[in-house]
Design a protein around this motif. Sequence first.
Motif, short mmCIF file in Angstrom:
data_model
loop_
_atom_site.label_atom_id
_atom_site.label_comp_id
_atom_site.label_asym_id
_atom_site.label_seq_id
_atom_site.Cartn_x
_atom_site.Cartn_y
_atom_site.Cartn_z
N ASP A 34 0.81 -1.23 0.00
CA ASP A 34 0.00 0.00 0.00
C ASP A 34 0.84 1.28 0.00
O ASP A 34 0.30 2.38 0.16
N ILE A 35 2.15 1.15 -0.18
CA ILE A 35 3.03 2.32 -0.20
C ILE A 35 3.17 2.86 -1.63
O ILE A 35 3.37 2.10 -2.57
N VAL A 36 3.07 4.18 -1.75
CA VAL A 36 3.29 4.86 -3.04
C VAL A 36 4.38 5.91 -2.83
O VAL A 36 4.26 6.76 -1.93
N PHE A 37 5.45 5.85 -3.63
CA PHE A 37 6.59 6.74 -3.43
C PHE A 37 6.55 7.98 -4.30
O PHE A 37 6.09 7.96 -5.44
N GLY A 38 7.08 9.07 -3.72
CA GLY A 38 7.37 10.29 -4.47
C GLY A 38 8.64 10.89 -3.88
O GLY A 38 9.09 10.47 -2.81
N THR A 39 9.22 11.87 -4.57
CA THR A 39 10.49 12.42 -4.06
C THR A 39 10.72 13.85 -4.57
O THR A 39 10.14 14.29 -5.56
N TRP A 40 11.56 14.57 -3.83
CA TRP A 40 12.12 15.85 -4.28
C TRP A 40 13.63 15.67 -4.35
O TRP A 40 14.22 15.00 -3.51
N ASP A 41 14.28 16.28 -5.34
CA ASP A 41 15.74 16.24 -5.36
C ASP A 41 16.28 17.36 -6.23
O ASP A 41 15.62 17.82 -7.16
N VAL A 42 17.51 17.78 -5.92
CA VAL A 42 18.16 18.85 -6.70
C VAL A 42 18.61 18.34 -8.08
O VAL A 42 18.85 19.13 -8.98
N TYR A 43 18.75 17.02 -8.20
CA TYR A 43 19.12 16.43 -9.50
C TYR A 43 17.87 15.85 -10.15
O TYR A 43 17.04 15.24 -9.47
#
Length: 435
Positions: free
Chosen positions: A75-84
């Motif tokens: 039930d986990i859904v991933f998202g992210t922030w990154d400088v690259y």
Amino acid sequence: MAQSKVKPAEGKLGVLVVGNGAVATTFMTGVLMTRKGLAKPVGSMTQYDKIRVGKGADKKYLKYDEIVPMTKLDDIVFGTWDVYPENSYEAAIKAEVLKEKDIEPVKDELIAIKPMKAAFDHEYAKRLDGDNIMVGKTRWEMAEQLRQDIRDFKAKTGVDRVVVLWAASTEVYVPVDEKVHATVESLEAAMKADDREHIAPSMCYAYAALQEGAPFIMGAPNTTVDIPAMWELSEKTGMPIAGKDFKTGQTLVKSGFAPIIGTRCLGLNGWFSTNILGNRDGLVLDEPANFRTKEVSKLSTLESILVPENQPDLYTDYYHKVRINYYPPRNDNKEGWDNIDIFGWMGYPMQIKINFLCRDSILAAPLCLDLVLLSDLAARAGRHGIQRFLSFFLKSPMHDYTQGEVPVNHLFQQYVMLKNAIREMGGYEADEEID
């Protein structure tokens, strides 16, 4: 049968990771591979550990999800922030932590995880030069954009809940300033005034997460949530906060080994700790202002376990030194050396040497999973403010220093706190004491 005091884990859990580097991609890849039955989540307490509930004839040893309603990995859904700007597949390959054979089976899922623009200030991490960043925004505008990012992620993925996890670099050390950091009001005023000296980018993430009803976890030694303003905000929004700094290698050894010295009533003359590592974390920590943040976090462990006031004969004047050295050939495989000078009967000196050849992200990934799942659990249990029961996973556990509180750094006492919290949330009695 005990009655759990926790809302069920219905629907999907969004896990928004700040940073898309070695730790983040190892964490995400491992969860995705485990879901497919292609890997084992070794090192994760939530997936393996069993806790005793009840006593005598009623005694049982149960896994966490048998005591409280835990979110399932499916039930986990991933998202992210990154400088690259690289997606999580490209970032995982580039990090060189995992072999390609352990990444390829989930390639498509990782490619779909593309980093949102980071709230970033070059002055806080001078060794990073990515261009996937918010440009020309004040601290307040950064926080507002991050709030919008969280809302957009929820709308796009249909997740029911979100947890925000910092797995990015260590920032320059920000000392606590009462004029800015004491209240939510003063914090907001400083953000609106674009006070870049006192408001680190990480504070924008924590502020945005809490305002959007998401627990926030600080996995680096940044002072982000170690300020009364954030404690006030987490109480106001009813959201848990946890921090700081994943306890992976050397500090894990220290928090487990120092109790041996203390329990055996041996004396300590000095403890010298040094590390080499070569990943992006090592690069950032090569900058003295960033290392200062890490040093404060790593130094605090020993002093609350071997306390001079409690045993003046044994711990009055010991010397404690911590070093980290950037060494590119090792990449993510860091090596820690500890030299411990102790003394025994009649003051005779002895030495202990510990050499831990560890893999930074392999040790951090299960901590990410546990902190995310347990923070989500805490939120559903109506727990808010500092989550002291998560100290087990963190190098420099949060505590209310304004009231003179001393953090618990003793690994086995931290484990009792963790077990008791889960027992209580599961409707059982908290039946172990910290002596």
